[in-house]
Motif scaffolding. Structure first.
Motif, short mmCIF file in Angstrom:
data_model
loop_
_atom_site.label_atom_id
_atom_site.label_comp_id
_atom_site.label_asym_id
_atom_site.label_seq_id
_atom_site.Cartn_x
_atom_site.Cartn_y
_atom_site.Cartn_z
N LEU A 39 -5.14 5.76 5.28
CA LEU A 39 -4.32 6.21 6.33
C LEU A 39 -3.04 7.09 5.85
O LEU A 39 -2.75 6.84 4.64
N LYS A 40 -2.40 8.05 6.63
CA LYS A 40 -1.30 8.64 6.24
C LYS A 40 -0.05 7.68 6.36
O LYS A 40 -0.04 7.00 7.22
N ASP B 109 9.81 -7.20 17.28
CA ASP B 109 8.71 -7.39 18.28
C ASP B 109 7.30 -7.76 17.58
O ASP B 109 7.01 -7.04 16.71
N LEU B 110 6.74 -8.55 18.26
CA LEU B 110 5.48 -9.05 17.82
C LEU B 110 4.44 -8.19 18.62
O LEU B 110 4.08 -8.70 19.85
N ILE B 111 3.46 -7.31 18.13
CA ILE B 111 2.39 -6.53 19.00
C ILE B 111 1.20 -6.74 18.29
O ILE B 111 1.00 -6.39 17.35
N PRO B 112 0.41 -7.83 19.10
CA PRO B 112 -0.74 -8.13 18.51
C PRO B 112 -1.75 -7.20 18.11
O PRO B 112 -1.78 -5.97 18.75
N GLY B 113 -2.28 -7.42 16.95
CA GLY B 113 -3.25 -6.36 16.32
C GLY B 113 -2.84 -5.02 15.87
O GLY B 113 -3.64 -4.20 15.43
N THR B 114 -1.60 -5.05 15.62
CA THR B 114 -0.97 -3.67 15.00
C THR B 114 -0.55 -3.85 13.56
O THR B 114 -0.27 -3.04 12.90
N TYR B 115 -0.24 -5.25 13.18
CA TYR B 115 0.52 -5.53 12.21
C TYR B 115 -0.06 -4.98 10.80
O TYR B 115 0.53 -4.42 9.85
N HIS B 116 -1.40 -5.24 10.60
CA HIS B 116 -1.97 -4.69 9.71
C HIS B 116 -2.16 -3.20 9.56
O HIS B 116 -2.19 -2.51 8.37
N GLN B 117 -2.36 -2.51 10.64
CA GLN B 117 -2.42 -1.21 10.45
C GLN B 117 -1.14 -0.49 10.07
O GLN B 117 -1.09 0.49 9.36
N GLU B 118 -0.01 -1.29 10.65
CA GLU B 118 1.35 -0.80 10.31
C GLU B 118 1.71 -0.58 8.90
O GLU B 118 2.03 -0.04 8.16
N LEU B 119 1.06 -2.04 8.16
CA LEU B 119 1.26 -2.17 6.72
C LEU B 119 0.61 -1.15 5.85
O LEU B 119 0.94 -0.41 5.05
N ARG B 120 -0.71 -0.73 6.33
CA ARG B 120 -1.47 0.37 5.93
C ARG B 120 -0.73 1.73 5.93
O ARG B 120 -1.14 2.82 5.19
N ARG B 121 0.11 1.70 6.90
CA ARG B 121 0.61 3.27 7.32
C ARG B 121 2.13 3.27 6.46
O ARG B 121 2.70 4.25 6.52
N SER B 122 2.41 2.39 5.59
CA SER B 122 3.75 2.31 5.07
C SER B 122 3.96 2.38 3.83
O SER B 122 3.04 1.93 3.11
N GLY C 82 -1.86 -2.08 0.24
CA GLY C 82 -1.57 -0.77 -0.56
C GLY C 82 -0.22 -0.40 -0.31
O GLY C 82 0.17 0.86 -0.44
N CYS C 83 0.70 -1.31 0.51
CA CYS C 83 2.44 -1.05 0.81
C CYS C 83 2.95 -1.67 -0.47
O CYS C 83 2.77 -2.79 -0.67
#
Length: 192
Positions: free
Chosen positions: A32-33, A80-93, A116-117
């Motif tokens: 991911l970018k 803020d805890l947003i279910p289902g976004t945590y791992h995607q956000e790690l991959r974007r960081s 990969g962060c």
């Protein structure tokens, strides 16, 4: 008496059962970018069941990060805890903060590494798994708690080449940071 005693205990990585972390090797994941420069999503208050201890939760590091850096450009710092976004956000960081939680370590260091962060370790007394064999400085950053106020400058000082080198080292080190599941069997990494 402390729970962990370095003269007789061994630090090992935690078992991370999340399928986003264990089903696919990091090198086999679609990239991911990485549009988030610095990432931290998590609690700063500990637990309602342990209110007497909340004042010192995370050695006060998470509270400081949220108070002082949540408005930094390119950073995603949130409670803020947003279910289902945590791992995607790690991959974007690019960099993922890994401050202490209830203990000197937090599972987020290992989650970040597997996705990969570059982990940014903020815990002076942490004992890392296999640190006598694994060169954590090649794929992570360790910031002394006393330098926390300089975090934006420390992060900004990394050149694209240094970031790429850390990401490359991270892609080689990840097997030592997990028990990868494949076909139901646990596999361990070879060190050294």
């Amino acid at each position: 008496e402390p729970c962990f005693q370095p003269h007789k205990d061994v630090a090992i990585p935690p078992l991370l059962p999340g399928s986003a972390l264990t089903e696919v090797r990091p090198s086999d994941r679609p990239q991911l970018k990485r549009d988030i420069q610095v990432y931290f999503r998590g609690t700063t208050q500990g637990s309602a069941r342990a209110e007497a201890f909340n004042r010192n939760y995370s050695l006060r590091v998470r509270q400081y990060v949220f108070k002082h850096f949540s408005k930094e450009a390119g950073w995603l710092i949130s409670q803020d805890l947003i279910p289902g976004t945590y791992h995607q956000e790690l991959r974007r960081s690019v960099f993922c903060l890994a401050p202490a939680g209830w203990e000197l370590w937090s599972v987020r260091l290992f989650e970040a590494a597997l996705l990969g962060c570059i982990p940014v370790i903020i815990s002076d007394a942490i004992v890392l798994p296999f640190e006598s064999t694994l060169d954590y400085s090649s794929f992570s950053i360790k910031i002394p708690e006393a330098e926390l106020q300089n975090l934006p400058a420390i992060i900004a000082a990394f050149t694209p080449a240094q970031i790429e080198a850390k990401q490359q080292a991270l892609s080689q080190a990840w097997p030592a940071l997990t028990y990868q599941r494949r076909g139901g069997a646990m596999q361990s990494a070879r060190l050294g």
